[in-house]
Each structure stands twice: as C-alpha cells, then as structure tokens.
Scaffold this active site. Sequence first.
Site, mmCIF file in Angstrom:
data_model
loop_
_atom_site.group_PDB
_atom_site.id
_atom_site.type_symbol
_atom_site.label_atom_id
_atom_site.label_comp_id
_atom_site.label_asym_id
_atom_site.label_seq_id
_atom_site.Cartn_x
_atom_site.Cartn_y
_atom_site.Cartn_z
ATOM 1 N N HIS A 284 6.450 -40.693 -46.258
ATOM 2 C CA HIS A 284 7.155 -40.238 -47.456
ATOM 3 C C HIS A 284 6.860 -38.767 -47.683
ATOM 4 O O HIS A 284 5.742 -38.326 -47.460
ATOM 5 C CB HIS A 284 6.712 -41.055 -48.681
ATOM 6 C CG HIS A 284 7.725 -41.040 -49.775
ATOM 7 N ND1 HIS A 284 7.856 -39.981 -50.633
ATOM 8 C CD2 HIS A 284 8.663 -41.946 -50.130
ATOM 9 C CE1 HIS A 284 8.845 -40.244 -51.482
ATOM 10 N NE2 HIS A 284 9.360 -41.430 -51.196
ATOM 11 N N ASP A 338 10.709 -49.028 -48.820
ATOM 12 C CA ASP A 338 11.589 -49.802 -47.950
ATOM 13 C C ASP A 338 10.846 -50.808 -47.076
ATOM 14 O O ASP A 338 11.478 -51.619 -46.397
ATOM 15 C CB ASP A 338 12.398 -48.854 -47.040
ATOM 16 C CG ASP A 338 13.475 -48.111 -47.809
ATOM 17 O OD1 ASP A 338 13.979 -48.671 -48.791
ATOM 18 O OD2 ASP A 338 13.808 -46.973 -47.419
#
Length: 405
Positions: A284, A338
């Site tokens: 991320h 996710d």
Amino acid sequence: MAAVSTPEANDPQGTPPPPSPPAAAPPTYRPGLEGVPATQSAVCDIEGQRGLLTYRGYPIEQLASHSSFLETAYLLIWGELPTIFQLREFEQEVQMHRRLSFRIRDMMKCFPATGHPMDALQASAASLGLFYSRRALYDPQYIVDAVVRLIAKIPTMVAAFQLIRKGQDPIQPRDDLAYSANFLYMLTEREPDPLAARIFDACLILHAEHSLNASTFSARVTASTLTDPYAVVASAVGTLAGPLHGGANEDVLDMLDQIGSIDQVEPWLERAIAQKQKIMGFGHREYRVKDPRAVILQGLAEELFQRFGHDAMYDVALKLEEVAGRRLGPKGIYPNVDFYSGLVYRKLGIPRDLFTPIFAIARTAGWLAHWKEQLGANRIYRPSQIYTGPAERGWLPLESRPVPG
Ligand SMILES: CC(=O)SCCNC(=O)CCNC(=O)[C@H](O)C(C)(C)COP(=O)(O)OP(=O)(O)OC[C@H]1O[C@@H](n2cnc3c(N)ncnc32)[C@H](O)[C@@H]1OP(=O)(O)O
Ligand SMILES: O=C([O-])CC(=O)C(=O)O
C-alpha cells in the site's frame, strides 16, 4: 514622441543593470505523485505507520461495529453523524430511488453477457447523466438528489447486470429490506440470513472511503471540470477497476486458487518474488503495517466461517500472510483491504467478478463526499509536466521522410 525610460536614460554613466534573480529550480517529478498533496480534505484520515483510519474523525473499528452503511455514507457526505430523524429520512429517500428506468435495464440487456461487470457498471452509471440536467450543479437540492440517486441505484445496477447476464430479468428491490439485505436479495433472489446481511453491510462501511486513492483522485479531477456527478462516479468506477486498485480483490482469489494448498505457499511465494511478481492484496502507498480494514475483514470472514462452515482457501491465505510477512514485511508490505474481502464475499456466495463492483457500491459514498467537497472550493486540476519529447522541428513532405530500418 514620448520619452522612453531605459536604464541608460536614467543613469547617464551607463551602469549595467543588476543581475537577474537565479532561475527557479526545475520542479521535481514524483512518479505516481507519491507524497505530493493534491488537495485539502476533511473527509478521512490515514496514519499509515500506525495503521489508523478515521472517517470524519471516527475510527473505522467503531463504525464497522456500530454504524450502518447508510449512516456512514451520510457521515462522509454531510460531515456529521445524522440524527435519528435525518437517518430515517435518508434511508427512506434511498429506498424510494432504488428502481432503474426500463430504458437503463433495456440498455443493460444489450451489453455482452461475457463483459466484465465493472464495465457494465461504468456505462450504466454514466447513463444516469442522460436523465438529469447538470445545470443546477450548485443547487443544494440537486446535490441531495444526485447523492440519493447514486447511492440508491448503483447496487440495483450491479444486481441487474448479474441477472441479465444469466438470461434472467432483473428483480425489483424490496421495500421491506434494508440497503445491504436488499442488495443481496436482488443478487441471489433469496432473502439473506441476517448475519450475512450485517457482515456485508460492515464490508461496505470498510470500503466506503480512503482519502486520495486513485479512483477518488480521478473523481475529484472529473468533478473539478464541473461536469455532472454521474460522470464523476463513472470515471471513478473505471479507475477502481484496475488490478493495482480495487480490481485486486478478484485477483487475490485467483492467486489463492493458483497456489492451491498450504504446502505450496512457500515455494509459490519464492518463485513469485524471484520473478518480481506483485503479490495481490499486499502492499500500500500509505500503510507500512497491515491495513486496519484487512484486520477487521479477517475477523468478519472468521465469523462467517464459524456460522456457515470453514473455507480451506482461508488456510492458504493465512499461510501466505505468515510467509509473506517474513519475506516482504521488512519492506513494509503487508495485507491491504483487498486481501481478505474476497474470502468474505466468497462465503456469501457472491461471484468473483462482482467483488470490485461491490467495492464500487461502497466507494460511491466516498466519491460523492469528495465531489461535494471539491465543488465547495473548486479549482480545475491542471498540473504541469516535464516535456521529454523531441525539440521543435519542421514538417517533412511524405516523399522526403526517411524510411525506417
Ligand atoms: C483498494 C486498493 O487499491 S489496495 C491496493 C490493491 N492492489 C494490490 O494489492 C496490488 C499489489 N500491490 C501493489 O501493486 C502496490 O503495493 C500498490 C499499487 C498497492 C502500491 O504501489 P506503490 O506505492 O507505487 O509501490 P510500488 O509498486 O512502487 O512498490 C514499492 C516496492 O515494493 C514492492 N511491492 C509493492 N507491492 C508489492 C507486492 N504486492 N508484492 C511484492 N512486492 C511489492 C515493489 O516491487 C517495489 O519494490 P522495489 O522498490 O524493490 O522495486
Ligand atoms: O488508498 C489507496 O491508495 C487504495 C485503497 O486502499 C483504497 O482505495 O481503499
């Protein structure tokens, strides 16, 4: 002739002019705009080193446990938690606007059944702009109407395409069902178990907003041109679809399928790292620790497994998190939102290619909050670039151009 003031005219000795100030340093190019603030926003805050996420100041953990998706959407868009009266009114308005025009349903029937549902959603969301004028963009009622319509109709579009592509007619929303229960009903044609509906609703809360991620940035750029909110959401849907962004939730399950079993995790990961492959659902731009939403989603998945039975794919995911933690953790690469969401949706019986459209249902709230915020202090986005092409040159007639190779 009028006198012209020149340095020489003012200074009979002809003293040379002072040196011009040094040229400004060329702007620094930051690929992917990493670390470059591109807006000011009061919608959401992330503390990436500590794994903290708040919507309008409220920690995500509290919202996921106590709020509903519609209450959270209200909070994001209007800035404060609603009173009971405001919430009931918002829920009622959304419920009244869930239905789709027969024209949109007919248009969706012309889409290829093999097409990805994100493409169907992007086209359907954009088509809403055909029905509503954009002239009153700054009218508060126009904003309320657009928010209600988009929050209400996007789930109906996702469910409608699911039935249409199976050769069935979409089913109408049910007024006695709350937002998430109604979506699951329209998708599966069965009234969902209350636990399944609650967990699904919590998933929507977790996906509703995440500051200036790629799709929200896209939404704000589109909004800054003062186009209509349907175009804003459609452009954001297109951006969310990519595998580096929302599309990764679908790819995570394909990856876990490919790995197959716990004993294959380690060799698979080593091969993937050697081939410089990205591990889907990991990494991320903002977080250097496990995404706080992944922590909550993992808990929700476990709740579902306890109630409806275990999923062996979860064991593979756990093993991958453990092994990848050793190999990628030192680089600050951990599971993102996710990674576990697909396991929740799979347990709810939702087809894999609907995971990202479900993300879009939730993120519509965040996109609309940013649309409204952008309108409140708008300046069109128009960054600069560093030109790397050829220097100016003359056009050559066709017969004079060198033939390559
Ligand atoms: C809702 C969401 O959008 S959440 C993100 C969903 N996307 C994914 O899960 C796809 C996999 N992850 C990624 O591609 C990235 O981590 C992103 C797109 C999320 C963030 O990208 P960036 O901040 O630009 O990081 P970038 O891709 O430059 O990676 C930095 C370094 O970490 C490595 N890295 C980042 N993510 C991963 C990963 N998932 N697997 C392996 N290595 C990774 C890169 O290879 C790179 O290493 P290097 O410096 O040795 O070359
Ligand atoms: O913030 C990001 O870049 C991606 C993300 O996690 C999200 O949009 O939820």
